[in-house]
Scaffold this motif. Structure first.
Motif, mmCIF file in Angstrom:
data_model
loop_
_atom_site.group_PDB
_atom_site.id
_atom_site.type_symbol
_atom_site.label_atom_id
_atom_site.label_comp_id
_atom_site.label_asym_id
_atom_site.label_seq_id
_atom_site.Cartn_x
_atom_site.Cartn_y
_atom_site.Cartn_z
ATOM 1 N N PHE A 115 85.274 44.745 87.639
ATOM 2 C CA PHE A 115 85.351 45.072 89.073
ATOM 3 C C PHE A 115 85.301 43.805 89.912
ATOM 4 O O PHE A 115 86.115 43.604 90.823
ATOM 5 C CB PHE A 115 84.153 45.952 89.492
ATOM 6 C CG PHE A 115 84.384 47.414 89.292
ATOM 7 C CD1 PHE A 115 85.078 48.154 90.229
ATOM 8 C CD2 PHE A 115 83.902 48.064 88.171
ATOM 9 C CE1 PHE A 115 85.287 49.511 90.055
ATOM 10 C CE2 PHE A 115 84.103 49.422 87.980
ATOM 11 C CZ PHE A 115 84.800 50.148 88.920
ATOM 12 N N LEU A 130 88.557 41.815 89.643
ATOM 13 C CA LEU A 130 89.703 42.449 90.301
ATOM 14 C C LEU A 130 89.544 42.477 91.825
ATOM 15 O O LEU A 130 90.525 42.499 92.556
ATOM 16 C CB LEU A 130 89.924 43.861 89.748
ATOM 17 C CG LEU A 130 90.430 43.906 88.296
ATOM 18 C CD1 LEU A 130 90.450 45.345 87.763
ATOM 19 C CD2 LEU A 130 91.819 43.282 88.160
ATOM 20 N N ASN A 131 88.310 42.469 92.301
ATOM 21 C CA ASN A 131 88.068 42.414 93.749
ATOM 22 C C ASN A 131 87.888 40.993 94.265
ATOM 23 O O ASN A 131 87.630 40.790 95.455
ATOM 24 C CB ASN A 131 86.813 43.226 94.113
ATOM 25 C CG ASN A 131 87.064 44.722 94.057
ATOM 26 O OD1 ASN A 131 88.188 45.176 94.262
ATOM 27 N ND2 ASN A 131 86.025 45.487 93.764
ATOM 28 N N TYR A 177 89.757 38.639 95.103
ATOM 29 C CA TYR A 177 90.605 38.196 96.215
ATOM 30 C C TYR A 177 89.938 38.447 97.571
ATOM 31 O O TYR A 177 90.238 37.764 98.556
ATOM 32 C CB TYR A 177 91.969 38.908 96.163
ATOM 33 C CG TYR A 177 91.926 40.352 96.576
ATOM 34 C CD1 TYR A 177 92.232 40.723 97.883
ATOM 35 C CD2 TYR A 177 91.554 41.366 95.687
ATOM 36 C CE1 TYR A 177 92.174 42.050 98.284
ATOM 37 C CE2 TYR A 177 91.501 42.688 96.072
ATOM 38 C CZ TYR A 177 91.809 43.029 97.366
ATOM 39 O OH TYR A 177 91.733 44.336 97.761
ATOM 40 N N LYS A 221 94.825 40.862 86.354
ATOM 41 C CA LYS A 221 95.819 41.928 86.459
ATOM 42 C C LYS A 221 97.009 41.641 85.534
ATOM 43 O O LYS A 221 97.495 42.532 84.825
ATOM 44 C CB LYS A 221 96.287 42.045 87.911
ATOM 45 C CG LYS A 221 97.200 43.218 88.159
ATOM 46 C CD LYS A 221 97.676 43.218 89.604
ATOM 47 C CE LYS A 221 98.664 44.335 89.871
ATOM 48 N NZ LYS A 221 99.196 44.272 91.241
ATOM 49 N N ILE A 242 89.275 50.731 80.570
ATOM 50 C CA ILE A 242 89.406 51.021 82.003
ATOM 51 C C ILE A 242 90.357 50.026 82.671
ATOM 52 O O ILE A 242 90.358 49.866 83.898
ATOM 53 C CB ILE A 242 88.030 50.997 82.721
ATOM 54 C CG1 ILE A 242 87.309 49.664 82.465
ATOM 55 C CG2 ILE A 242 87.164 52.175 82.272
ATOM 56 C CD1 ILE A 242 86.019 49.497 83.258
ATOM 57 N N MET A 293 92.471 50.270 86.023
ATOM 58 C CA MET A 293 91.872 50.005 87.344
ATOM 59 C C MET A 293 92.598 48.906 88.099
ATOM 60 O O MET A 293 92.655 48.925 89.331
ATOM 61 C CB MET A 293 90.424 49.507 87.182
ATOM 62 C CG MET A 293 89.447 50.542 86.778
ATOM 63 S SD MET A 293 87.740 50.036 87.211
ATOM 64 C CE MET A 293 87.666 48.347 86.622
ATOM 65 N N ALA A 294 93.122 47.934 87.350
ATOM 66 C CA ALA A 294 93.803 46.790 87.975
ATOM 67 C C ALA A 294 94.933 47.251 88.884
ATOM 68 O O ALA A 294 95.191 46.640 89.919
ATOM 69 C CB ALA A 294 94.346 45.843 86.915
ATOM 70 N N LEU A 354 92.892 48.661 92.098
ATOM 71 C CA LEU A 354 92.042 47.684 92.791
ATOM 72 C C LEU A 354 92.846 46.467 93.263
ATOM 73 O O LEU A 354 92.568 45.924 94.328
ATOM 74 C CB LEU A 354 90.887 47.231 91.885
ATOM 75 C CG LEU A 354 89.859 48.307 91.508
ATOM 76 C CD1 LEU A 354 88.778 47.721 90.608
ATOM 77 C CD2 LEU A 354 89.222 48.945 92.737
ATOM 78 N N ALA A 355 93.827 46.051 92.462
ATOM 79 C CA ALA A 355 94.653 44.901 92.867
ATOM 80 C C ALA A 355 96.051 45.350 93.269
ATOM 81 O O ALA A 355 97.032 44.631 93.094
ATOM 82 C CB ALA A 355 94.706 43.875 91.733
ATOM 83 N N MET A 376 92.385 54.971 88.347
ATOM 84 C CA MET A 376 90.929 54.922 88.337
ATOM 85 C C MET A 376 90.316 55.997 87.440
ATOM 86 O O MET A 376 89.106 55.990 87.197
ATOM 87 C CB MET A 376 90.384 55.065 89.761
ATOM 88 C CG MET A 376 90.780 53.925 90.691
ATOM 89 S SD MET A 376 90.266 52.264 90.135
ATOM 90 C CE MET A 376 88.481 52.334 90.430
ATOM 91 N N PHE A 384 87.838 55.230 84.521
ATOM 92 C CA PHE A 384 86.492 54.841 84.933
ATOM 93 C C PHE A 384 85.767 56.008 85.595
ATOM 94 O O PHE A 384 84.593 56.272 85.340
ATOM 95 C CB PHE A 384 86.538 53.648 85.885
ATOM 96 C CG PHE A 384 85.170 53.200 86.304
ATOM 97 C CD1 PHE A 384 84.367 52.486 85.429
ATOM 98 C CD2 PHE A 384 84.663 53.530 87.549
ATOM 99 C CE1 PHE A 384 83.083 52.094 85.789
ATOM 100 C CE2 PHE A 384 83.378 53.144 87.919
ATOM 101 C CZ PHE A 384 82.589 52.430 87.040
#
Lengths: 361, 361
Positions: A40, A43-44, A46, B53, B123, B126-127, B130-131, B171, B174
């Motif tokens: 997490f 990926l966050n 940025y 990513k 998981i 998620m990339a 989230l990205a 998502m 997760f």
């Protein structure tokens, strides 16, 4: 907006040598327990870039240094909404740039010294280059770059690319520290010294040599638009009369001859080894026998994964160039030898993540 | 491409409770010495996002789990250049997702369990949420958002915004873990239970209740395009016959009545308190007296800067919404009371960064 401090000592006293053990500890070691939180966070990540850039743009750390400590006070000085300032300040607290106690915020030591515009060591303007949309865009299809083995964006190596003007202006407050460290090693004291500064950018590498040696004459090569910034800096540091420019591509222009010192700061990493050798040969032929070649680079160890800051730099070369790299000392030393230089050696430039590679023509 | 594991226990055994002390230690404490390296690291942090990513997109961790360990082997399986793979693997090593020994790479425990597609706990998808470029775009003028106090991008709250389909798909692996933890607390065993799942997305919150209670009937409300994903998941978990949909905006559609349980997962944070109260009142009027309201949210402590993962979430609400927030328990509890609920309580949902807030109609 941002000023370069002329007193480099003020900057230096606040620049600690980063403890590599501490830096390593910031990434999860390979032996740690599985941790989805780290995914997490990465990926966050940025959001950290964009939030810090916003805080610098809004002079957040300067307003706090000036005495604003509550959301209301800071918002008023930043001409921003209270909701926005509250969220940004809390996020900057989580990131370690602010402290929070009750409803009041204070600058962390890092923010107070390096992000507050009243500080002579302020390097906040870096945000406008490091987080420039043009640079970030190079990373938008990283998988594509990995497949191809080079940039899939427009890159940053086109003639007179304005991004290098931004570089020259924004990175100057930090680069002056590196340039001063290099000048201390390569400037001769009072002895005539003809200096060539390749891809001069802000011009500070040559300028700091001119400042350290009143008998030095500096010739700065870069795109014409970038050299305007270098010339401003030469004025600022009072070396205008000994500062000359060679506008155009380092591949095409004539450097002249008879140089005692050639500075190559942060340039070779953009190219593949054959191109670097060709460039180094061109420099060699412009130098006096026995003259000094001084390369400044991000030089990872042979393992290519340490030290983290120098080793990480390579990802930028994958995103932004066709074939650039963060070269190890063995690689740089090999290219330098192929171009006819001898006695190559390296030395770190603490507190910066960069390394100085020296050789003789 | 990515599958949701139906055996949640497999996922859970690998999800450690994150040690908050360890997370805190990752950001520089406010009392540390000034550290310009931390500024570089933060301004370059976006590269972490894009590189991870890309690694997930290229199935890097899966190829390594399958036995590829050298640059040549990995590049061949990933159908990518050796230069690109070498640089990406070194960067992933620096970030702690790979180990490197000599010329060979291995997955870190985090990568092996959570980013390798052969793992039931993977998981990695998620990339893609989230990205997602749409989410990242919300941060492109963060200073503008701080000035205004809300998003300056198009936001993500338009009808049938396709980004929520991406959310529902990416998502899910997760979210199934969070949803299962919630179901264990709110599902009644074998007793008829009429359940409303607001802004269902992937539908997993309702689906996990239906799985835990064979007598539960679930009504999932969301945009029609997103509910298609929820329906696929209902099929997958074998609860299709007890899964009903309410397409449209939660503000406009009729929920029906007589609910025993209303699930509100990750929805309220998009809105300001008056809007949340209005929505909660609408839910209240659809519920049986004494029925359970179950809100899942990122709930920071009263200091709003801890725990870091829940408290950081608010920056996303500044970048992407007009007036959303990460509400504290006191704030949620106040809104819930205003809407007519009583007995609100909170409990953490380890190993996730989320909190369950319960109240009675």
């Amino acid at each position: 907006m941002f000023e370069i401090s002329q007193d480099v000592r003020i900057v230096e006293q606040f620049l600690p040598v980063r403890d590599p053990a501490k830096i390593q500890a910031m990434s999860t070691p390979a032996t740690a327990a599985p941790d989805p939180g780290r995914i997490f966070e990465t990926l966050n990540a940025y959001q950290q870039t964009e939030a810090l850039k916003a805080a610098i743009e809004l002079d957040l750390f300067t307003h706090i240094a000036d005495g604003a400590s509550t959301v209301t006070e800071i918002a008023k000085r930043a001409k921003a909404s209270e909701r926005g300032i509250r969220i940004l300040c809390d996020y900057m607290t989580i990131q370690g740039f602010l402290g929070k106690s009750g409803g009041t915020y204070s600058n962390s030591p890092t923010a107070q010294v390096f992000l507050n515009k009243r500080s002579p060591s302020c390097i906040g303007s870096m945000a406008f280059f490091l987080a420039h949309p043009r640079l970030m865009e190079c990373f938008h299809d990283m998988a594509g770059s990995v497949r191809k083995g080079g940039t899939v964006s427009q890159g940053t190596l086109a003639p007179e690319d304005p991004v290098w003007v931004e570089f020259a202006r924004s990175m100057a407050p930090f680069m002056v520290v590196v340039a001063d460290a290099v000048a201390k090693i390569v400037a001769k004291s009072g002895e005539p010294q003809k200096v060539l500064d390749i891809s001069a950018g802000h011009g500070l590498y040559g300028i700091m040599v001119a400042k350290a040696n009143p008998a030095a004459q500096v010739h700065a090569a870069d795109w014409a638009n970038v050299l305007e910034v270098a010339r401003e800096n030469a004025d600022k540091f009072g070396v205008t009369d000994r500062f000359h420019t060679i506008p155009g591509s380092a591949f095409d222009t004539s450097f002249g001859s008879g140089y005692d010192l050639v500075l190559v700061p942060n340039f070779l990493h953009h190219f593949d080894p054959p191109t670097c050798v060709k460039l180094l040969q061109k420099m060699h032929s412009a130098m006096k026998p026995g003259a000094t070649l001084a390369i400044v680079e991000f030089v990872p160890n042979e393992d290519r994964v340490s030290p983290p800051m120098a080793a990480s730099f390579v990802i930028q070369m994958l995103g932004g160039t066709e074939a650039g790299d963060a070269y190890t000392f063995a690689e740089l030393s090999g290219m330098v030898a192929k171009a006819g230089f001898r006695e190559s050696s390296q030395q770190p430039l603490p507190p910066t993540p960069q390394t100085l590679v020296l050789a003789k023509a």
